[in-house]
Design an enzyme around this catalytic site. Structure first.
Site, short mmCIF file in Angstrom:
data_model
loop_
_atom_site.label_atom_id
_atom_site.label_comp_id
_atom_site.label_asym_id
_atom_site.label_seq_id
_atom_site.Cartn_x
_atom_site.Cartn_y
_atom_site.Cartn_z
CB SER A 82 -51.59 -17.53 -57.92
OG SER A 82 -50.40 -17.24 -57.28
CE LYS A 85 -51.48 -15.93 -54.59
NZ LYS A 85 -50.52 -15.31 -55.11
CE1 TYR A 259 -49.81 -12.07 -58.36
CE2 TYR A 259 -49.62 -13.33 -60.32
CZ TYR A 259 -50.28 -13.32 -58.86
OH TYR A 259 -50.50 -14.24 -58.56
CB VAL A 277 -46.33 -20.32 -60.71
CG1 VAL A 277 -45.93 -19.06 -60.34
CG2 VAL A 277 -46.71 -21.13 -59.45
O1 DON Z 1 -47.11 -18.94 -53.49
C1 DON Z 1 -46.56 -19.59 -54.56
O2 DON Z 1 -45.41 -19.01 -54.97
C2 DON Z 1 -47.46 -20.31 -55.36
N1 DON Z 1 -47.98 -21.29 -54.54
C3 DON Z 1 -48.37 -19.49 -56.07
C4 DON Z 1 -47.70 -18.38 -56.83
C5 DON Z 1 -48.67 -18.38 -58.36
O3 DON Z 1 -49.34 -19.01 -58.55
C6 DON Z 1 -48.29 -17.13 -58.79
N2 DON Z 1 -48.96 -16.87 -59.91
N3 DON Z 1 -48.74 -16.62 -61.00
#
Ligand code: DON
Length: 626
Positions: A82, A85, A259, A277
């Site tokens: 993420s 983003k 978040y 993540v």
């Molecule tokens: O879309 C997803 O679930 C992952 N590629 C990225 C999510 C993420 O990193 C959320 N952050 N904490």
């Protein structure tokens, strides 16, 4: 025999004289303290992420001038997830009108998890670009003829932020592509409601790829520092985003980057941030540093446990909470002086010095420093307003101003315009066409009465200009032209007979603007008296530059030091305009003095007096500038 090595030399040889950075040692201690923190779980919903070593731990801090402090596994690769983003959102703002971006994604925090399947049905768009739905909508905006071109453009973007070529970790990409059904659900839902228009698989392909870009903790710190540095990568110097877009990105990182932990984060840490993540977190302190942490164990919000703690502690230790604002408006005025105490480098006749001492209060110099923003400009406006009540000529010196934001450039322009009816003349100095005050320069150039606003490259020139105006007002102003030798300071006290002896050795010269009259290093044969026009004396600086150390006009001498040492010239003397000067041969004066020693005694006495007056004035100026 070998010369004994001094203790200092020996220490330098061993490299012992380097001080250890307290920032580096703080990070090492912090890293050691938190290495024992084992709470949290490595993300496994993307199978490839589950293979990460939970013990990995790195901290990196990059400054806006490219200094990197790092500790732990800072060179180890992991995927952006993420953290991609905010950079993609910056791209969208860079490439599309804001209104178009806002049609695709909003700016409201959700207070929900990153992968929540909630959409703003009223506005028909995802809530913000930091949650998956918003990021997928933003991924659709990546330009490129086909999937490969879009992926290449995305990689080029991330690489520009990192300052080195990055790659996609194919196994993480495939792993998420094979399992990312929740994101698929989000994408299809958005297709259903018209929030995206391209085929979901196409959009998701890019989204999964951006999440799978492999970085190190050091890369992340540089990427964060690029945001801290108003969009300019501190290592490559490339402007990746414009400042207004950086501002928008940071605003959303601040309100939505963490978040459903965003509120607490803003309260405790108070730094715009983004987590991923895989266990990475970036935090951006605008104008100062980018922070990056990597540690794969996550808390229930999907944020790295150690990462959150590192940011909390660094924020606390170094006072980095954005609302800690320590910006001082008090120091914007570095000093203020008047031309009676500090004069230009132009040398004057004793009569002119006396006049400047009496009238110099009418010329004020306001020297600024630091950043011009609303608070500091408000102070400046008050100070200049007060100064204008007594001074006829105001010089505002921007040499030490390193930042002028657009709003303060507008305010300074209004201030200058407001001064015009009440003030004689205003000079602005060190307002270059490029550099930090370039925007202000453009604003001032827009004012429609430019003849009252003078621009000088440096304050000394402005001072000299206003001093000349004061001197020209005086009834004793010299109509330059001819000088009797007896009128010249350097010959003061010589008898009529002695002056007669000097007359035959005087040669008349005419120089045009730019002529080098005396060249540094050349043999000194003549000394000169100026009858008309003026010259500048300059010494070399490193590189091709030169520093003007004095200006000399009618009635004054230059090159007279040759009488003392007869050696080589120590500076260049260049004509500022058409100059009429009289040259006297040093050798001939010496010859004359053999039979008439009083000539040399009087000349040397006058020179000594003039030198000591200059020294005294220099001392007074040093005191006035303290
Ligand atoms: O879309 C997803 O679930 C992952 N590629 C990225 C999510 C993420 O990193 C959320 N952050 N904490």
């Amino acid at each position: 025999m070998n010369a004994p090595i001094s203790t200092t030399m020996r220490r330098e040889k061993a490299g012992e004289r380097r001080i250890s950075s307290p920032i580096q040692s703080y990070l090492q201690t912090l890293h050691a303290e938190l290495s024992g923190e084992n709470a949290g779980e490595v993300a496994t919903y993307i199978p490839e992420l589950g293979r990460a070593d939970p013990e990995r731990f790195a901290i990196a801090v990059a400054t806006v001038d490219g200094q990197v402090y790092c500790v732990g596994d800072a060179g180890m690769g992991f995927t952006l997830q993420s953290i991609s983003k905010p950079f993609m959102y910056g791209y969208a703002l860079r490439e599309y009108p804001k209104a178009v971006v806002l049609e695709h994604v909003g700016v409201e925090p959700t207070g929900e998890a990153f992968n929540s399947i909630v959409l703003d049905d009223v506005k028909n768009r995802p809530f913000n670009p930091m949650v998956n739905a918003g990021a997928i909508a933003v991924a659709e905006l990546m330009q490129g003829a086909d999937g490969a071109a879009r992926a290449a453009n995305m990689l080029a973007l991330m690489s520009a932020f990192a300052g080195r070529p990055l790659d996609i970790d194919e196994s993480t990409f495939r792993s998420e592509q094979a399992t990312g059904h929740r994101n698929r659900a989000i994408a299809y839902m958005m297709l259903n409601s018209g929030m995206i228009t391209k085929a979901p698989e196409e959009v998701l392909d890019l989204y999964f790829r951006q999440c799978a870009v492999e970085v190190t903790c050091i890369d992340l710190a540089i990427m964060a520092a690029t945001l801290a540095n108003h969009g300019v990568n501190p290592t490559s110097g490339v402007q990746v985003l414009k400042p207004p877009h950086v501002r928008d990105v940071l605003t959303l990182m601040n309100s939505c980057g963490m978040y459903n932990y965003a509120g607490e984060w803003a309260y405790d840490v108070g730094i715009p941030a983004k987590s991923g993540v895989s266990g990475g977190i970036i935090a951006v302190i605008p104008g100062q540093i980018g922070i990056a942490v990597y540690s794969p164990r996550l808390d229930g919000h999907g944020n790295s446990v150690r990462g959150v703690e590192v940011c909390k502690r660094i924020s606390e230790e170094f006072g980095l909470h954005v609302f800690n604002s320590q910006t001082s408006i008090r120091s914007v005025i570095r000093r203020q002086y008047h031309a009676d105490a500090v004069s230009s480098k132009r040398l004057r006749t004793p009569g002119e010095w006396a006049l400047l001492k009496r009238e110099g209060k009418r010329i004020a110099v306001v020297e600024l420093q630091g950043a011009l923003f609303f608070g500091s400009v408000e102070r400046l406006i008050r100070r200049v307003g007060k100064t204008a009540r007594t001074a006829d000529f105001i010089i505002i010196d921007f040499k030490r101003v390193h930042l002028v934001d657009a709003a303060s450039a507008r305010l300074v322009r209004r201030m200058v315009r407001g001064l015009l009816p009440v003030s004689g003349q205003i000079a602005l100095t060190h307002l270059g066409h490029d550099g930090p005050a370039a925007g202000l320069r453009r604003k001032v150039d827009e004012i429609d009465q430019p003849e009252q606003i003078l621009m000088f490259e440096d304050t000394d020139e402005a001072l000299e200009h206003f001093e000349d105006l004061l001197l020209a007002e005086s009834p004793q102003a010299r109509q330059d032209g001819r000088f009797m030798l007896a009128e010249l300071d350097i010959f003061r006290g010589l008898s009529a007979a002695e002056l007669k002896l000097l007359e035959p050795i005087v040669q008349a010269f005419r120089f045009e603007r730019g002529d080098v009259i005396v060249r540094e290093g050349s043999r000194a044969r003549l000394f000169y008296v100026i009858a008309k026009g003026s010259v500048s004396i300059s010494i070399p600086l490193p590189g091709e530059r030169r520093k003007r150390i004095a200006g000399i006009g009618p009635g004054l001498t230059f090159g007279e030091m040759a009488l003392l040492d007869g050696g080589r010239r120590s500076a260049n003397v260049v004509a500022d305009e058409t100059v009429t000067a009289y040259g006297l041969s040093v050798e001939k004066i010496r010859e004359l003095s053999v039979a008439h020693p009083n000539i040399m005694i009087v000349i040397l006495g006058n020179m000594t007096r003039s030198f000591s007056e200059r020294l005294r004035r220099a001392n007074e100026e040093i005191a006035a500038l303290e």
